[in-house]
Write a protein that holds these residues in place. Structure first.
Motif, PDB file in Angstrom:
ATOM      1  N   GLU A 187       8.259   8.807   7.826  1.00 58.62           N
ATOM      2  CA  GLU A 187       7.168   7.931   7.386  1.00 58.62           C
ATOM      3  C   GLU A 187       7.410   6.472   7.769  1.00 58.62           C
ATOM      4  N   GLN A 188       8.673   6.028   7.720  1.00 57.54           N
ATOM      5  CA  GLN A 188       9.024   4.627   7.967  1.00 57.54           C
ATOM      6  C   GLN A 188       8.489   3.679   6.895  1.00 57.54           C
ATOM      7  N   GLY A 189       8.114   4.215   5.771  1.00 60.94           N
ATOM      8  CA  GLY A 189       7.647   3.396   4.662  1.00 60.94           C
ATOM      9  C   GLY A 189       8.056   4.067   3.363  1.00 60.94           C
ATOM     10  N   GLN A 234      -3.621   3.154  11.373  1.00 62.11           N
ATOM     11  CA  GLN A 234      -4.362   1.942  11.012  1.00 62.11           C
ATOM     12  C   GLN A 234      -4.797   1.136  12.222  1.00 62.11           C
ATOM     13  N   ARG A 264      -3.848  -5.258   9.005  1.00 62.17           N
ATOM     14  CA  ARG A 264      -4.060  -3.829   9.301  1.00 62.17           C
ATOM     15  C   ARG A 264      -4.979  -3.214   8.249  1.00 62.17           C
ATOM     16  N   GLY A 267       1.111   3.739   8.835  1.00 60.02           N
ATOM     17  CA  GLY A 267       1.135   2.272   8.939  1.00 60.02           C
ATOM     18  C   GLY A 267       1.595   1.804  10.301  1.00 60.02           C
ATOM     19  N   ALA A 268       2.381   2.615  10.990  1.00 64.66           N
ATOM     20  CA  ALA A 268       2.930   2.239  12.293  1.00 64.66           C
ATOM     21  C   ALA A 268       2.202   2.995  13.401  1.00 64.66           C
ATOM     22  N   HIS A 282       8.600  -3.129   6.800  1.00 67.76           N
ATOM     23  CA  HIS A 282       7.683  -2.944   7.923  1.00 67.76           C
ATOM     24  C   HIS A 282       6.291  -3.358   7.462  1.00 67.76           C
ATOM     25  N   ALA A 283       5.675  -4.253   8.230  1.00 65.83           N
ATOM     26  CA  ALA A 283       4.386  -4.806   7.822  1.00 65.83           C
ATOM     27  C   ALA A 283       3.242  -3.817   7.984  1.00 65.83           C
ATOM     28  N   GLY A 284       3.503  -2.660   8.586  1.00 67.17           N
ATOM     29  CA  GLY A 284       2.459  -1.651   8.720  1.00 67.17           C
ATOM     30  C   GLY A 284       2.614  -0.517   7.730  1.00 67.17           C
ATOM     31  N   THR A 285       3.854  -0.186   7.401  1.00 67.54           N
ATOM     32  CA  THR A 285       4.100   1.028   6.610  1.00 67.54           C
ATOM     33  C   THR A 285       4.387   0.740   5.137  1.00 67.54           C
ATOM     34  N   THR A 286       4.523  -0.530   4.789  1.00 71.43           N
ATOM     35  CA  THR A 286       4.900  -0.872   3.413  1.00 71.43           C
ATOM     36  C   THR A 286       3.682  -1.386   2.649  1.00 71.43           C
ATOM     37  N   PRO A 287       3.193  -0.630   1.681  1.00 71.58           N
ATOM     38  CA  PRO A 287       2.063  -1.127   0.885  1.00 71.58           C
ATOM     39  C   PRO A 287       2.398  -2.479   0.245  1.00 71.58           C
TER      40      PRO A 287
END
Lengths: 409, 409
Positions: free
Chosen positions: A192-194, A211, A287, A354-355, B226-231
């Protein structure tokens, strides 16, 4: 028959451990920058694994490695894939796990003596990370026809080394044209990377899409002045304006559903304690899973900046750094991933990615979906990146089941 | 007799033009870093000017140049002074004008055949700018007994060159003890280095003191993600916290009288568009003419940071970079400066000094005041630094009149 089909979990874990030794770092991560010596070693190892399974291994002109399992009929293939290159301080799972899970899916079919109706294949795409050569997802972008082979070959790394010559140096400029294998569907398993899956109790993710991204660079110009001798009313401080923009973008995420915002770069010139800043360069990473609210967020930021510029006499200019529309995946395949997990008794939730991933590029060509497994602590691009064996095996079994279904539908 | 006393304006302007040639830069400014070859040339020129006037020239152990005009009586001297070193990209006026005006005052007395009751002197202090050696105002600091000669000699520039050896190299390690000439009063003329006088219609400034300074460095630590995967809810963004602190400090200046605030340094790590920052280092420059409201401002910032740290889970640590109490000048001398201007028909207003000056150190020893002249556009530490001939001459005439009064009182 297929409902009893399982990958060999121990073999999956063992294969990942083997690949992790190539470019292993003292911190426990991996460094296999695209087309480096370590990447070549990883590629050689992967080709060996594919050949040992009896797959037909082909290399295309951008270095994508394709291992093909022939099906019972001629026609487009069900493709699994990801990448084995890493960022400079990468982990062991990002990308590599998806490629190895794909190999394991084909190995499980061979072990079970099963031949799918359609051709199946695993692809390891070149330079997904973009850590060495621009753009990221380069191999799948070229595969999907978004960029010519010639343009990709001409890309240079930060030392000026040309991508094409590096491909030749490591022996991975193949004879095939990118995209030579027609795609019926594409499935990718990835970490997931999150933090979402782990923090919401674990389980898998059925990824609904990627996204949309809007990366902006803002340059704010004010007037430098002495922080002791200049009364507040005479100052034109772009640092203060940058602070207001950062906070405004953050507030937007509370009112626009699904919206993310990050200000990751803030560079202040001249950068002295007693000088009111002259210039600030800052970035905004916006995003959203949907294009319309993303456009709404960008418009709101631009309007806020225009008003701020007028009010505080700060010149603000914008530069696009990147802009990708949202990529929705294919409902039938997403539902197939969910169904596979449910049949296997594994919890799964729908979620957005997200990525960016190679799946984003492949979705230009064919129905596409992804399976996510939890990233412990949400960490990625980090030596401490980690996913459990249990989650890896669960994810690979869902990948096997979903791929088998679409390969025979 | 004294009411007709005037400096020679043309000679003042001409002397400044001569000194400006030494270390002149293509942009029209000056570069005479302390104890550099250019500083030595400037010093040699100044000593020559003093000797030509018949002053007794003495050099002290920290390189301060002292030109003495004997008065009718023995006793403490009325000292005029400033500095001739500049910042790396300095202008022609900052410091140099004050020294040359002092020389011109003594020249005017000699021309008029006047001998003051008290001794009078001009001092060019070493390394006022702090651009080459720390701290700034070093020569006057040592003169006032705030720092030992040995400690000052041991200071190193950014190349590791030792101050004491540079003093000897250029031949300005003198035999006198700093402070050898006892001070009855100190007067310094200087450019304002800010926009107040010009933008309020011109005229001179009777400086009432030097602001208190509190320089803080704040280190904010969050959690990179991570600015895409982290809420948004999982992020701990020190960049956002820095923005809130910057705006809070700015708002304070609207509620605390006389308060200034600047955030001149903002360094964000790792500084990638798609990574939520891990660490921010920022500075706050807080100034106030009075110590109590300055302390109030600092306390308010610290309280705000403590609450922010608690609420957003950002670790915030503080480091003192500099801390100087407010330096009020002497009412009798300030009033004397005003009276001199008024007698000469020159408009003058009371004002605080936003920057530090050698007068700040001399006020530890004796009654002290300053005369400011307008800086066009408020520019300083800049090749475009400029003051008009008319203002320079007006300021020097006020300096002459005020100095003559106190030298005979």
């Amino acid at each position: 028959m297929s409902s009893n089909l399982r990958i060999d979990g121990a073999r999956l874990v063992s294969r990942l451990a083997e690949l992790s030794k190539i470019g292993a770092t003292p911190e426990g991560g991996c460094r296999r920058l695209a087309l480096s010596d370590e990447d070549k070693q990883g590629r050689d190892w992967l080709v060996g694994q594919m050949q040992a399974l009896g797959l037909a291994v082909k290399i295309d002109a951008i270095g994508n490695i394709v291992g093909i399992l022939k099906g019972q009929e001629e026609g487009p293939a069900v493709i699994l894939g990801s990448h084995i290159d890493t960022v400079g301080t990468g982990g062991r799972f990002d990308g590599a796990l998806g490629v190895i899970a794909g190999v394991e899916v084909l190995a499980a079919l061979r072990d079970a003596g099963l031949t799918p109706r359609r051709d199946m294949a695993v692809i390891a795409f070149t330079n997904e990370e973009g850590a060495r050569f621009h753009p990221d997802m380069l191999g799948s972008y070229v595969w999907a026809g978004g960029m010519s082979v010639e343009a990709a070959h001409a890309e240079k790394d930060s030392d000026g080394v040309v991508l094409g010559s590096e491909l030749r140096r490591i022996g991975y400029e193949g004879a095939e044209q990118p995209g030579f294998l027609k795609a019926h569907a594409y499935l990718e398993m990835h970490i997931e990377q999150g933090p979402v899956l782990e923090s919401e109790g674990g389980g898998l993710g059925a990824v609904t899409g990627i996204q949309g991204i809007c990366w902006l660079e803002l340059t704010l110009k004010g007037r430098p002045s002495h922080a002791g001798t200049t009364p507040m009313v005479y100052r034109k401080d772009p640092g203060l304006a940058a602070a207001r923009i950062n906070i405004f973008a953050n507030e937007l995420t509370k009112t626009i559903p699904g919206q993310l915002a990050n200000c990751g770069v803030i560079r202040v010139q001249p950068g002295n304690v007693n000088v009111v800043p002259e210039t600030v360069v800052m970035t905004l990473d916006l995003r959203n899973p949907l294009d319309a609210p993303l456009a709404q967020a960008e418009a709101a930021v631009r309007k806020f900046c225009a008003e701020l510029s007028e009010r505080d006499d700060i010149a603000i200019s914008f530069r696009d750094l990147a802009r990708f529309p949202a990529t929705p995946f294919t409902e039938e395949l997403i539902a197939g991933v969910e169904q596979s997990a449910t049949e296997l008794g594994l919890p799964i939730r729908r979620m957005i990615s997200g990525a960016g991933h190679d799946a984003q590029m492949m979705s230009r060509l064919c129905p596409t979906a992804m399976v996510f497994i939890p990233s412990i602590g949400g960490l990625s691009h980090n030596p401490a990146e980690f996913s459990t064996d249990e989650d890896m095996v669960a994810g690979a079994n869902v990948l096997l089941s979903a791929a088998w279904r679409v390969a025979n539908a």
